[in-house]
Design a protein around this motif. Structure first.
Motif, mmCIF file in Angstrom:
data_model
loop_
_atom_site.group_PDB
_atom_site.id
_atom_site.type_symbol
_atom_site.label_atom_id
_atom_site.label_comp_id
_atom_site.label_asym_id
_atom_site.label_seq_id
_atom_site.Cartn_x
_atom_site.Cartn_y
_atom_site.Cartn_z
ATOM 1 N N GLY A 1 1.006 -0.858 -0.472
ATOM 2 C CA GLY A 1 -0.516 -0.049 0.198
ATOM 3 C C GLY A 1 0.555 1.500 -0.269
ATOM 4 O O GLY A 1 1.623 1.341 0.668
ATOM 5 N N LEU A 2 0.890 2.205 -1.500
ATOM 6 C CA LEU A 2 1.037 3.594 -1.386
ATOM 7 C C LEU A 2 0.333 4.521 -0.675
ATOM 8 O O LEU A 2 -0.971 4.718 -1.180
ATOM 9 N N VAL A 3 0.680 5.412 0.291
ATOM 10 C CA VAL A 3 0.118 6.667 0.609
ATOM 11 C C VAL A 3 1.057 7.739 0.060
ATOM 12 O O VAL A 3 2.911 7.530 0.421
ATOM 13 N N VAL A 4 0.980 9.101 -0.612
ATOM 14 C CA VAL A 4 1.246 9.872 -1.337
ATOM 15 C C VAL A 4 0.729 11.236 -0.432
ATOM 16 O O VAL A 4 -0.065 11.530 -1.040
ATOM 17 N N THR A 5 1.520 11.936 0.462
ATOM 18 C CA THR A 5 0.987 13.199 0.994
ATOM 19 C C THR A 5 1.951 14.041 -0.303
ATOM 20 O O THR A 5 3.331 14.470 -0.141
ATOM 21 N N LEU A 6 1.093 15.031 -0.862
ATOM 22 C CA LEU A 6 1.807 16.152 -1.320
ATOM 23 C C LEU A 6 2.022 17.902 -0.767
ATOM 24 O O LEU A 6 0.954 18.445 -0.493
ATOM 25 N N HIS A 7 3.402 17.793 -0.058
ATOM 26 C CA HIS A 7 2.340 19.386 0.240
ATOM 27 C C HIS A 7 3.281 20.420 0.091
ATOM 28 O O HIS A 7 3.259 21.777 0.350
ATOM 29 N N ASN A 8 3.802 20.198 -1.625
ATOM 30 C CA ASN A 8 3.895 21.504 -2.512
ATOM 31 C C ASN A 8 3.283 21.490 -3.924
ATOM 32 O O ASN A 8 3.023 20.652 -4.063
ATOM 33 N N ALA A 9 3.050 22.642 -4.695
ATOM 34 C CA ALA A 9 2.823 22.117 -6.036
ATOM 35 C C ALA A 9 4.485 22.427 -6.673
ATOM 36 O O ALA A 9 4.814 22.851 -6.363
ATOM 37 N N ALA A 10 3.512 21.712 -7.483
ATOM 38 C CA ALA A 10 4.809 21.841 -8.774
ATOM 39 C C ALA A 10 5.254 22.635 -9.929
ATOM 40 O O ALA A 10 4.097 23.480 -10.487
ATOM 41 N N THR A 11 5.774 23.794 -9.141
ATOM 42 C CA THR A 11 6.070 25.512 -9.975
ATOM 43 C C THR A 11 7.007 25.380 -10.647
ATOM 44 O O THR A 11 6.628 27.133 -11.342
ATOM 45 N N ALA A 12 7.570 24.501 -11.000
ATOM 46 C CA ALA A 12 9.111 24.942 -12.544
ATOM 47 C C ALA A 12 8.502 24.765 -13.781
ATOM 48 O O ALA A 12 7.111 23.501 -13.528
ATOM 49 N N GLY A 13 9.033 25.424 -14.974
ATOM 50 C CA GLY A 13 8.676 25.447 -16.025
ATOM 51 C C GLY A 13 9.461 24.789 -16.976
ATOM 52 O O GLY A 13 10.525 23.984 -16.219
ATOM 53 N N GLY A 14 9.464 24.637 -17.945
ATOM 54 C CA GLY A 14 10.293 24.514 -18.797
ATOM 55 C C GLY A 14 10.332 22.825 -18.726
ATOM 56 O O GLY A 14 10.007 21.847 -18.749
ATOM 57 N N ALA A 15 11.490 22.539 -18.882
ATOM 58 C CA ALA A 15 12.228 20.354 -19.025
ATOM 59 C C ALA A 15 11.946 20.641 -17.970
ATOM 60 O O ALA A 15 11.364 19.001 -17.493
ATOM 61 N N VAL A 16 11.960 20.895 -17.111
ATOM 62 C CA VAL A 16 12.546 20.636 -15.288
ATOM 63 C C VAL A 16 10.696 20.450 -15.138
ATOM 64 O O VAL A 16 9.645 19.441 -14.522
ATOM 65 N N GLY A 17 9.601 20.978 -15.396
ATOM 66 C CA GLY A 17 8.192 21.075 -15.355
ATOM 67 C C GLY A 17 7.864 20.119 -16.033
ATOM 68 O O GLY A 17 6.599 19.000 -16.091
ATOM 69 N N ALA A 18 7.874 19.715 -17.112
ATOM 70 C CA ALA A 18 8.015 18.777 -18.038
ATOM 71 C C ALA A 18 7.571 16.828 -17.155
ATOM 72 O O ALA A 18 6.778 16.631 -16.914
ATOM 73 N N VAL A 19 8.874 17.154 -16.797
ATOM 74 C CA VAL A 19 9.510 16.049 -15.915
ATOM 75 C C VAL A 19 8.535 16.113 -15.013
ATOM 76 O O VAL A 19 7.707 14.902 -14.476
ATOM 77 N N TYR A 20 8.463 17.056 -13.384
ATOM 78 C CA TYR A 20 7.125 17.003 -12.257
ATOM 79 C C TYR A 20 5.994 17.286 -12.748
ATOM 80 O O TYR A 20 5.502 16.180 -12.331
ATOM 81 N N GLY A 21 5.289 16.797 -13.999
ATOM 82 C CA GLY A 21 4.262 16.937 -15.263
ATOM 83 C C GLY A 21 4.185 15.363 -14.981
ATOM 84 O O GLY A 21 3.008 14.853 -14.542
ATOM 85 N N LEU A 22 5.391 14.801 -15.285
ATOM 86 C CA LEU A 22 5.531 12.907 -15.643
ATOM 87 C C LEU A 22 5.086 12.681 -14.123
ATOM 88 O O LEU A 22 4.235 11.791 -14.029
ATOM 89 N N LEU A 23 5.858 12.997 -12.817
ATOM 90 C CA LEU A 23 5.477 12.537 -12.102
ATOM 91 C C LEU A 23 4.689 12.694 -11.126
ATOM 92 O O LEU A 23 4.187 11.630 -10.358
ATOM 93 N N GLU A 24 3.479 13.469 -11.535
ATOM 94 C CA GLU A 24 2.064 14.157 -11.583
ATOM 95 C C GLU A 24 0.978 12.253 -11.220
ATOM 96 O O GLU A 24 1.035 12.361 -11.282
ATOM 97 N N ARG A 25 1.326 12.261 -12.899
ATOM 98 C CA ARG A 25 0.855 11.376 -13.457
ATOM 99 C C ARG A 25 1.258 10.115 -12.672
ATOM 100 O O ARG A 25 -0.180 9.505 -12.649
ATOM 101 N N ILE A 26 2.371 10.134 -12.628
ATOM 102 C CA ILE A 26 2.566 8.401 -11.859
ATOM 103 C C ILE A 26 2.143 8.763 -10.135
ATOM 104 O O ILE A 26 1.351 7.612 -10.019
ATOM 105 N N VAL A 27 2.188 9.283 -9.969
ATOM 106 C CA VAL A 27 1.467 9.584 -9.000
ATOM 107 C C VAL A 27 -0.404 9.450 -8.255
ATOM 108 O O VAL A 27 -0.112 8.598 -8.153
ATOM 109 N N ALA A 28 -0.782 10.231 -9.324
ATOM 110 C CA ALA A 28 -2.264 9.983 -9.265
ATOM 111 C C ALA A 28 -2.594 8.551 -9.924
ATOM 112 O O ALA A 28 -3.702 8.335 -9.468
ATOM 113 N N ARG A 29 -1.830 7.978 -10.385
ATOM 114 C CA ARG A 29 -2.489 6.863 -11.598
ATOM 115 C C ARG A 29 -1.878 5.784 -9.863
ATOM 116 O O ARG A 29 -2.456 4.527 -10.403
#
Length: 386
Positions: free
Chosen positions: A109-137
């Protein structure tokens, strides 16, 4: 506590502040409740927060604050050792995504607490977007510190999203009198407006400097007051009736110190960077208000501390701040310099308003959740994973 003897793994990345303190609070409380706790994270977090001294076993795992492919692969391999725990509770987006990849297909069982919003842009922001989808699913439960984070996770396909309970630890009394604190700070009779923040991009400190400059400009031909700022009342009173002078103190350290200090010096702003301080409770005790100019916040510990101390709050209406502050402060849109300037000027000039906000803050502070509520909330989530 129910379900004693469970094996719980807490995972975190690089942290020097609120996330690490929260994990330490959970680790200590779970150990005292009879649970077997392992904390997995960078060695620097063990040095900063002493998880082993709380009774948890510490496992060094290289989870950094930014994508680093080689280190991330090492972290994933290390996190696979957590298979078999009743609950793995990761804190932060990167820790959550790496744990999700490591535990995929294991039934853990995996629980994830998100303490912060991902505010970076560019390539780093794209990576964080991928990480968000992994966590969400892939996470079984997602706990969020603000409604906007919950809405985003739901849009990305998360099945179970709940509000996190992240209380600030109690500030121990120092026994110092307010007059002693003021003398140590050298503020004289000036009104103190306090900001407690890491000197980093998210905290919007350039806006704070803009606000201080705007307060001076609002005086028109009266010009700046040496060593302080005096707000021009809205009713047109003369110079002899103007509000007292103000000084703005910023407690915290971070990468923007040089840039901020340079501007303070160039523009001769009444702003002082105090560095990291252990006496935040004392500072809140002498502050007219806590000023929070952040781009985004979840459940900021400093705002909770201000409310518990009965200190008025002037803040941006972002993330979880509006729900936390309620009527105990003045909230303005992020980046609206004029609105924040006016809010500061009102609190500076109006003793009645300042007193009303302080009283409302104290009432709000008494209703904030504490450590026991946070432990009960996570144990209920862990139990629901069965």
């Amino acid at each position: 506590m129910a379900d004693q003897g469970r094996r719980v793994a807490l995972v975190l990345g690089t942290s020097a502040g609120g996330v690490g303190r929260h994990v330490a609070m959970l680790a200590g409380g779970l150990v005292r409740g009879g649970h077997r706790v392992v904390v997995a994270g960078p060695p620097s977090t063990e040095r900063a927060f002493g998880f082993a001294a709380l009774g948890a076993r510490f496992a060094p795992v290289p989870i950094s604050d930014r994508p680093r492919p080689i280190e991330d692969l090492r972290a994933i391999r290390a996190l696979r050792a957590l298979r078999g725990a009743h609950a793995v509770h990761a804190h932060g987006l990167r820790a959550g995504a790496l744990a999700a990849i490591a535990l995929a297909g294991t039934g853990t069982g995996l629980v994830v607490t998100l303490h912060n919003a991902a505010t970076a842009g560019g390539a780093v922001g794209a990576v964080y977007g991928l990480l968000e989808r992994i966590v969400a699913r892939r996470a079984d439960r997602i706990l969020v510190v603000s409604p906007d984070l919950g809405e985003r996770m739901t849009r990305l396909g998360a099945g179970r999203v709940e509000a996190a309970v992240v209380p600030a630890p109690s500030l121990p009394p120092s026994g110092r009198e307010p007059g002693d604190v003021r003398r140590e700070l050298g503020t004289g009779d000036r009104m103190i407006f306090l900001t407690v923040a890491r000197l980093a991009q998210q905290k919007g400190l350039e806006t704070l400097l803009d606000v201080v400059k705007a307060l001076r400009e609002a005086r028109g031909d009266a010009g700046p007051v040496p060593g302080g700022v005096s707000a021009e009342p809205a009713d047109g009173r003369g110079p002899e009736e103007r509000a007292p002078e103000a000084v703005f103190l910023v407690a915290g350290e971070g990468p923007l110190r040089g840039e901020l200090q340079g501007r303070i010096d160039r523009e001769n702003l009444p702003v002082r960077l105090l560095g990291d301080r252990a006496d935040v409770g004392d500072l809140l005790g002498v502050a007219r208000a806590l000023v929070v100019p952040s781009r985004w916040e979840g459940q900021p510990l400093t705002v909770q501390e201000a409310l518990r101390a009965g200190t008025a709050v002037i803040a941006t209406a972002v993330g979880g701040i509006p729900a936390m502050v309620g009527e105990a402060g003045l909230l303005v849109p992020y980046g609206d310099i004029a609105a924040m300037r006016d809010a500061v000027a009102r609190v500076l000039a109006d003793d009645g308003l300042a007193g009303e906000l302080a009283a409302a803050a104290a009432r709000r502070g008494r209703g904030l959740p504490g450590e026991q509520e946070a432990l009960a909330a996570v144990l209920a989530v862990y139990t629901g994973l069965s």
